[in-house]
Motif scaffolding. Structure first.
Motif, PDB file in Angstrom:
ATOM      1  N   THR A 143      39.136  28.510  40.585  1.00  0.00           N
ATOM      2  CA  THR A 143      40.263  28.536  41.525  1.00  0.00           C
ATOM      3  C   THR A 143      39.947  27.667  42.736  1.00  0.00           C
ATOM      4  O   THR A 143      40.801  26.909  43.217  1.00  0.00           O
ATOM      5  N   ARG A 171      45.362  35.051  36.495  1.00  0.00           N
ATOM      6  CA  ARG A 171      45.048  35.266  37.919  1.00  0.00           C
ATOM      7  C   ARG A 171      45.043  33.956  38.692  1.00  0.00           C
ATOM      8  O   ARG A 171      45.536  33.876  39.806  1.00  0.00           O
ATOM      9  N   THR A 192      46.577  31.095  37.922  1.00  0.00           N
ATOM     10  CA  THR A 192      47.878  30.424  37.953  1.00  0.00           C
ATOM     11  C   THR A 192      49.019  31.316  38.448  1.00  0.00           C
ATOM     12  O   THR A 192      50.166  30.884  38.480  1.00  0.00           O
ATOM     13  N   CYS A 193      48.695  32.554  38.806  1.00  0.00           N
ATOM     14  CA  CYS A 193      49.696  33.507  39.315  1.00  0.00           C
ATOM     15  C   CYS A 193      50.780  33.805  38.275  1.00  0.00           C
ATOM     16  O   CYS A 193      51.967  33.851  38.582  1.00  0.00           O
ATOM     17  N   GLN A 194      50.355  33.983  37.036  1.00  0.00           N
ATOM     18  CA  GLN A 194      51.245  34.367  35.942  1.00  0.00           C
ATOM     19  C   GLN A 194      50.544  35.470  35.157  1.00  0.00           C
ATOM     20  O   GLN A 194      49.372  35.737  35.368  1.00  0.00           O
ATOM     21  N   SER A 195      51.250  36.045  34.219  1.00  0.00           N
ATOM     22  CA  SER A 195      50.580  37.011  33.354  1.00  0.00           C
ATOM     23  C   SER A 195      49.749  36.250  32.331  1.00  0.00           C
ATOM     24  O   SER A 195      50.054  35.108  31.987  1.00  0.00           O
TER      25      SER A 195
END
Length: 178
Positions: free
Chosen positions: A70, A151, A153-156
């Motif tokens: 990240t 986590r 990429t801020c998606q499921s």
């Protein structure tokens, strides 16, 4: 004890161990997103400097690799935004593209099979959007599980997996002509 906690306590040896463990993945992620081996080297170094500076803010349980990648991803995007502002005209953009191509040639000539593999991979993903490149790189180069990629990429994780499968299908069709 976790290497990042040791780094937070000033253990330089732990930073060296962490660097050896993750340098290749960080470099490949930066290279695949920037297309510039020299810039990817700079981003790799900056990533580990940032890790050293912010080790005390690391919260265990989120995944060491995900945290590190990240940081690398954010530094790469910051660098790309700065570069985009620097390129003011189409002529400058074409010139920059030529410089990148020249850098690839010298990189491939000096790096042997590993460099050729990197170049093939870069060529393979060159038509993808930046977000798609990131997803493919986090999975293939970073070897991260879907949950960790989600986590970052801020998606499921499941949404990442499905998107990845669609990307691979599109790449297969593109390169096999089907």
């Amino acid at each position: 004890m976790n290497l990042i906690r040791k780094i937070a306590r000033g253990n330089v040896g732990a930073l060296e161990q962490l660097y050896e463990r993750y340098k290749t993945g960080v470099y490949r992620l930066a290279l695949s997103l920037t297309g510039d081996p020299y810039l990817a080297e700079d981003i790799t170094q900056d990533t580990f400097l940032r890790i050293q500076e912010n080790a005390s803010s690391y919260r265990p349980g989120g995944g060491e690799a995900a945290w590190i990648l990240t940081i690398a991803r954010n530094l790469t995007y910051d660098c790309l935004r700065r570069r985009r502002r620097e390129i003011c005209s189409d002529d400058a953009a074409r010139e920059y593209g030529g410089l990148a191509a020249g850098a690839f040639s010298s990189f491939a000539a000096s790096g042997g099979e590993a460099a050729a593999g990197n170049l093939y991979f870069l060529d393979l993903i060159s038509g993808l959007s930046l977000e798609e490149k990131e997803l493919v790189c986090l999975r293939i180069l970073g070897g991260l599980p879907w949950r960790e990629i989600g986590r970052i990429t801020c998606q499921s994780g499941e949404a990442c997996r499905k998107r990845y499968e669609r990307i691979l299908k599109r790449l297969r069709e593109q390169f096999t002509g089907q």
